[in-house]
Write a protein that holds these residues in place. Structure first.
Motif, PDB file in Angstrom:
ATOM      1  N   LEU A 156       0.826  -1.195   0.000  1.00  0.00           N
ATOM      2  CA  LEU A 156       0.000   0.000   0.000  1.00  0.00           C
ATOM      3  C   LEU A 156       0.869   1.258   0.000  1.00  0.00           C
ATOM      4  CD1 LEU A 156      -2.825   1.249   0.146  1.00  0.00           C
ATOM      5  CD2 LEU A 156      -2.652   1.158   2.646  1.00  0.00           C
ATOM      6  N   CYS A 157       1.890   1.276   0.847  1.00  0.00           N
ATOM      7  CA  CYS A 157       2.784   2.436   0.885  1.00  0.00           C
ATOM      8  C   CYS A 157       3.454   2.651  -0.467  1.00  0.00           C
ATOM      9  CB  CYS A 157       3.848   2.247   1.965  1.00  0.00           C
ATOM     10  SG  CYS A 157       3.244   2.424   3.657  1.00  0.00           S
ATOM     11  N   THR A 158       3.916   1.579  -1.077  1.00  0.00           N
ATOM     12  CA  THR A 158       4.578   1.695  -2.377  1.00  0.00           C
ATOM     13  C   THR A 158       3.626   2.236  -3.428  1.00  0.00           C
ATOM     14  OG1 THR A 158       6.007  -0.176  -1.817  1.00  0.00           O
ATOM     15  CG2 THR A 158       5.863   0.435  -4.141  1.00  0.00           C
ATOM     16  N   LEU A 159       2.392   1.737  -3.442  1.00  0.00           N
ATOM     17  CA  LEU A 159       1.416   2.189  -4.430  1.00  0.00           C
ATOM     18  C   LEU A 159       1.073   3.661  -4.233  1.00  0.00           C
ATOM     19  CD1 LEU A 159      -0.437   1.572  -6.778  1.00  0.00           C
ATOM     20  CD2 LEU A 159      -2.122   0.675  -5.161  1.00  0.00           C
ATOM     21  N   VAL A 160       0.895   4.097  -2.989  1.00  0.00           N
ATOM     22  CA  VAL A 160       0.595   5.499  -2.717  1.00  0.00           C
ATOM     23  C   VAL A 160       1.738   6.395  -3.194  1.00  0.00           C
ATOM     24  CG1 VAL A 160       0.286   7.194  -0.876  1.00  0.00           C
ATOM     25  CG2 VAL A 160      -0.970   5.040  -0.794  1.00  0.00           C
ATOM     26  N   VAL A 161       2.970   5.994  -2.912  1.00  0.00           N
ATOM     27  CA  VAL A 161       4.127   6.791  -3.325  1.00  0.00           C
ATOM     28  C   VAL A 161       4.237   6.822  -4.846  1.00  0.00           C
ATOM     29  CG1 VAL A 161       6.653   6.894  -3.269  1.00  0.00           C
ATOM     30  CG2 VAL A 161       5.380   6.428  -1.179  1.00  0.00           C
ATOM     31  N   GLN A 162       3.970   5.705  -5.505  1.00  0.00           N
ATOM     32  CA  GLN A 162       4.016   5.682  -6.969  1.00  0.00           C
ATOM     33  C   GLN A 162       2.955   6.596  -7.570  1.00  0.00           C
ATOM     34  OE1 GLN A 162       3.620   1.463  -7.661  1.00  0.00           O
ATOM     35  NE2 GLN A 162       5.824   1.171  -7.877  1.00  0.00           N
ATOM     36  N   ILE A 163       1.771   6.632  -6.988  1.00  0.00           N
ATOM     37  CA  ILE A 163       0.715   7.514  -7.482  1.00  0.00           C
ATOM     38  C   ILE A 163       1.119   8.971  -7.304  1.00  0.00           C
ATOM     39  CG2 ILE A 163      -1.651   8.294  -7.068  1.00  0.00           C
ATOM     40  CD1 ILE A 163      -2.395   5.411  -6.421  1.00  0.00           C
ATOM     41  N   LEU A 164       1.641   9.312  -6.131  1.00  0.00           N
ATOM     42  CA  LEU A 164       2.070  10.690  -5.892  1.00  0.00           C
ATOM     43  C   LEU A 164       3.182  11.104  -6.863  1.00  0.00           C
ATOM     44  CD1 LEU A 164       2.068  10.747  -1.986  1.00  0.00           C
ATOM     45  CD2 LEU A 164       0.507  11.984  -3.498  1.00  0.00           C
ATOM     46  N   SER A 165       4.118  10.221  -7.082  1.00  0.00           N
ATOM     47  CA  SER A 165       5.196  10.516  -8.028  1.00  0.00           C
ATOM     48  C   SER A 165       4.645  10.744  -9.427  1.00  0.00           C
ATOM     49  CB  SER A 165       6.209   9.364  -8.033  1.00  0.00           C
ATOM     50  OG  SER A 165       7.258   9.612  -8.936  1.00  0.00           O
ATOM     51  N   LEU A 166       3.682   9.937  -9.830  1.00  0.00           N
ATOM     52  CA  LEU A 166       3.066  10.080 -11.141  1.00  0.00           C
ATOM     53  C   LEU A 166       2.311  11.401 -11.249  1.00  0.00           C
ATOM     54  CD1 LEU A 166       2.484   8.686 -13.857  1.00  0.00           C
ATOM     55  CD2 LEU A 166       0.516   7.595 -12.778  1.00  0.00           C
ATOM     56  N   MET A 167       1.643  11.810 -10.186  1.00  0.00           N
ATOM     57  CA  MET A 167       0.886  13.058 -10.212  1.00  0.00           C
ATOM     58  C   MET A 167       1.804  14.279 -10.250  1.00  0.00           C
ATOM     59  SD  MET A 167      -2.153  12.073 -10.425  1.00  0.00           S
ATOM     60  CE  MET A 167      -3.244  10.690 -10.060  1.00  0.00           C
ATOM     61  N   PHE A 168       2.995  14.182  -9.684  1.00  0.00           N
ATOM     62  CA  PHE A 168       3.939  15.286  -9.733  1.00  0.00           C
ATOM     63  C   PHE A 168       4.516  15.472 -11.133  1.00  0.00           C
ATOM     64  CE2 PHE A 168       3.868  15.325  -5.170  1.00  0.00           C
ATOM     65  CZ  PHE A 168       4.331  16.581  -4.795  1.00  0.00           C
ATOM     66  N   ARG A 169       4.680  14.364 -11.860  1.00  0.00           N
ATOM     67  CA  ARG A 169       5.365  14.424 -13.151  1.00  0.00           C
ATOM     68  C   ARG A 169       4.514  15.130 -14.191  1.00  0.00           C
ATOM     69  NH1 ARG A 169       9.512  14.262 -15.498  1.00  0.00           N
ATOM     70  NH2 ARG A 169      10.268  14.402 -13.387  1.00  0.00           N
ATOM     71  N   GLU A 170       5.126  16.094 -14.868  1.00  0.00           N
ATOM     72  CA  GLU A 170       4.537  16.805 -16.012  1.00  0.00           C
ATOM     73  C   GLU A 170       3.276  17.589 -15.642  1.00  0.00           C
ATOM     74  OE1 GLU A 170       3.936  13.681 -18.821  1.00  0.00           O
ATOM     75  OE2 GLU A 170       6.013  13.694 -19.499  1.00  0.00           O
ATOM     76  N   THR A 171       3.229  18.120 -14.440  1.00  0.00           N
ATOM     77  CA  THR A 171       2.085  18.947 -14.039  1.00  0.00           C
ATOM     78  C   THR A 171       2.544  20.305 -13.517  1.00  0.00           C
ATOM     79  OG1 THR A 171       2.089  17.860 -11.863  1.00  0.00           O
ATOM     80  CG2 THR A 171       0.559  17.000 -13.498  1.00  0.00           C
ATOM     81  N   GLU A 172       3.711  20.766 -13.935  1.00  0.00           N
ATOM     82  CA  GLU A 172       4.237  22.020 -13.399  1.00  0.00           C
ATOM     83  C   GLU A 172       3.418  23.230 -13.841  1.00  0.00           C
ATOM     84  OE1 GLU A 172       6.177  21.245 -17.299  1.00  0.00           O
ATOM     85  OE2 GLU A 172       5.957  20.072 -15.465  1.00  0.00           O
TER      86      GLU A 172
END
Length: 597
Positions: A388-404
């Motif tokens: 669960l922790c890994t999945l949450v971190v992966q989602i957050l990382s994905l949401m940060f990418r290319e949204t500046e």
């Protein structure tokens, strides 16, 4: 978006003359004086998408492609005063030089890329057929859908790019579609579940036609063997000559952009878009990564996914959000819903915008990460918690990418002096050493599995920390925004954390282990992770005296004796788009660690 706020006429032009996919992927638009091999000091709109730089007249009439990010070798700021400008424009101008390669630039005998004679199997097509033809090929093939049929024939002819396959094929058409075909946690996608532990086997090598010659049974096997050997040598010689010819055809060219606005951010957006492209295109070379994204390796014709309207996407996203935020949700249901969010985001970038515009999802994920990490720090390590922790971190990382360029993201991250962002950073960092309770009766294999899950989490955590560092680097280049975000703020927030030093030390150890291992190429995903880890370590050395002293004291000898830049070409294949940037950042890292006190 910036384009709608700055120039409504240009925005209206882009809506009419681009596909929905391209319009949603436009990151920034800014007027600049353009100088290149074909454009001489013309004031034009520079338009950046996820993959290309486009140009249009200041009073837009047509859209043309300037170059692709895959051809860029460097983006540099030039400190000069252009003689063709005068007054204040000359003093405040920002000169950007984009160095890129141009193929077949000097050969007039070559037919234009778009001619039907280049591709006999793809004769001239009508604009209405461009989409069907474009998705059959990789990113470059998507150029067929970049312009609508409103453009004049003379203008649209410049867009006829041959649908040549690329090594990172299938990216544009995959990311431009959406995966949400149903919305029910009780009926999850069976292809998505279990992908954390499923590693696809590498495809069996495709034998050349000479292999069939070897396999033929004849009365004279020795003669057949010689024939196959001759054929193999001829094929290798032909391929080598072809590669040499292609290298000779390539030459470096420059695109010069002169921004005259005192608040110009074109250089920042260029750097961000190029960095995002090389990361994304490198990851798409990895079959394991493609499988985790749900991207099929079947024929391109079977990969065409239907497009979904903004309204429909919003409806399904709100439905998914409601299910995630409901009270008393079980751990299993939460995991399945997050899996759905994770997979859908890969397929449709619109979900990233909706994520940051939602007032509840980012705080919800930070809260779940903090709760789960707090449990693990107390010594209770279970596979489901780590997953669960890994999945949450992966989602957050994905949401940060290319949204500046998403304004809602900056507002969310800086709210209440960055309280949520600080909480996320504290929950992210953990003890790399897995502490199992003494009363456990798990077998050695179970412990090994947990250690593997812990390593997966640490990989994901380093990727998210990289995204936060990049965010702060971008923010620090725009002081007019008046926010507090800076790389030094990140490490200042983390300094009291009890596991900061072991966490950063783990990142340094992994860099040494990867680079000191056998002299064989590492996978695309490992190369991206290496680049991210080196970026975090470099930022630590540059912006934190506390961490700089720890890294140079504890790992100087390891980097001196085990990390050699001379053998990097064997570990980082040149066909990975991120290989050259990774080598550059590693050289900077080594120079800082090994420099004399």
């Amino acid at each position: 978006m910036e384009r709608t706020k700055n120039n409504s006429k240009l925005d209206s032009f882009l809506k009419r003359n681009t596909s929905c996919d391209l319009y949603e992927r436009i990151r920034s638009c800014e007027p600049c004086v353009v100088v290149s091999g074909s454009v001489k000091k013309v004031f034009m709109h520079v338009i950046l998408s996820d993959e290309r730089i486009y140009l249009s007249e200041y009073h837009p009439r047509a859209l043309r492609e300037a170059l692709s990010f895959r051809d860029i070798t460097s983006i540099e700021l030039i400190n000069d005063l252009p003689d063709f400008l005068s007054g204040r424009d000359r003093e405040r101008s920002l000169h950007i030089c984009v160095v890129h390669t141009a193929k077949n630039a000097g050969k007039k005998s070559k037919r234009p890329k778009g001619s039907s004679q280049n591709k006999p199997e793809c004769p001239s097509v009508s604009p209405s057929q461009r989409h069907d033809l474009g998705v059959r090929h990789s990113m470059e093939g998507m150029s067929h859908v970049l312009l609508s049929t409103r453009s004049a024939p003379s203008e649209s002819s410049a867009w006829r790019i041959s649908p040549t396959s690329m090594s990172d094929g299938g990216l544009e058409e995959e990311e431009g579609s959406i995966i949400i075909k149903r919305r029910s946690a009780s009926c999850p996608n069976p292809d998505v579940l279990g992908l954390f532990h499923t590693l696809s086997q590498p495809p069996s090598p495709v034998h050349s036609s000479s292999s069939s010659v070897v396999a033929v049974q004849t009365d004279r096997p020795a003669v057949s063997s010689r024939r196959s050997s001759i054929l193999s040598r001829l094929m290798l010689r032909t391929l080598a000559e072809k590669d040499k010819e292609e290298e000779e055809d390539e030459k470096e060219e420059e695109l010069h952009l002169y921004a005259v606005s005192p608040t110009s951010r074109i250089y920042l957006h260029l750097q961000c878009a190029w960095s995002s492209y090389i990361i994304r295109s490198t990851l798409m070379l990895d079959p394991v990564y493609r499988k985790r994204c749900g991207i099929s390796s079947s024929s391109p014709e079977k990969q065409q996914c239907y497009k979904m309207s903004w309204e429909r996407t919003c409806h399904l996203f709100n439905q998914l959000s409601g299910e995630l935020l409901q009270e008393h949700i079980s751990l299993e249901s939460l995991y399945l819903l997050l899996q759905e969010l994770h997979t859908a985001t890969y397929r449709n970038p619109t979900i990233k915008k909706l994520f940051w515009r939602s007032p509840d999802l980012y705080p919800f994920l930070v809260k779940k990460l903090a709760e789960s990490s707090q449990v693990t720090q107390e010594g209770v390590h279970t596979a489901d918690r780590l997953l669960l922790c890994t999945l949450v971190v992966q989602i957050l990382s994905l949401m940060f990418r290319e949204t500046e360029i998403e304004a809602a993201r900056l507002s969310m991250l800086t709210a209440k002096q960055g309280a949520l962002t600080a909480n996320m950073l504290h929950a992210l960092v953990c003890d790399p050493e897995l502490q199992l309770p003494d009363s456990t009766n798990d077998s050695q294999s179970s412990n090994t599995k947990l250690q593997g899950l812990q390593a997966d989490y640490l990989d994901a955590a380093s990727a998210l920390l990289f995204e936060v560092v990049v965010l702060c680097q971008e923010a620090s280049r725009t002081p007019a925004l008046g926010h507090f975000l800076a790389v030094s703020w990140v490490f200042q927030m983390l300094k009291p954390h009890p596991f900061l030093l072991p966490f950063v030390g783990y990142q340094a150890q992994q860099v040494v282990l990867v680079l000191s291992g056998p002299q064989c190429p590492i996978s695309p995903s490992q190369t991206v992770l290496l680049y991210q880890r080196c970026s975090v370590l470099l930022a630590s050395l540059q912006h934190s005296t506390y961490l700089s002293k720890y890294i140079t004291t504890g790992f100087k000898e390891e980097f001196r004796y085990y990390v050699k830049t001379s053998g990097l070409e064997h570990k980082l294949p040149q066909h990975y788009p991120i290989s050259q940037p990774a080598q550059r950042i590693l050289s900077q890292l080594l120079s800082l660690i090994l420099q004399k006190p």
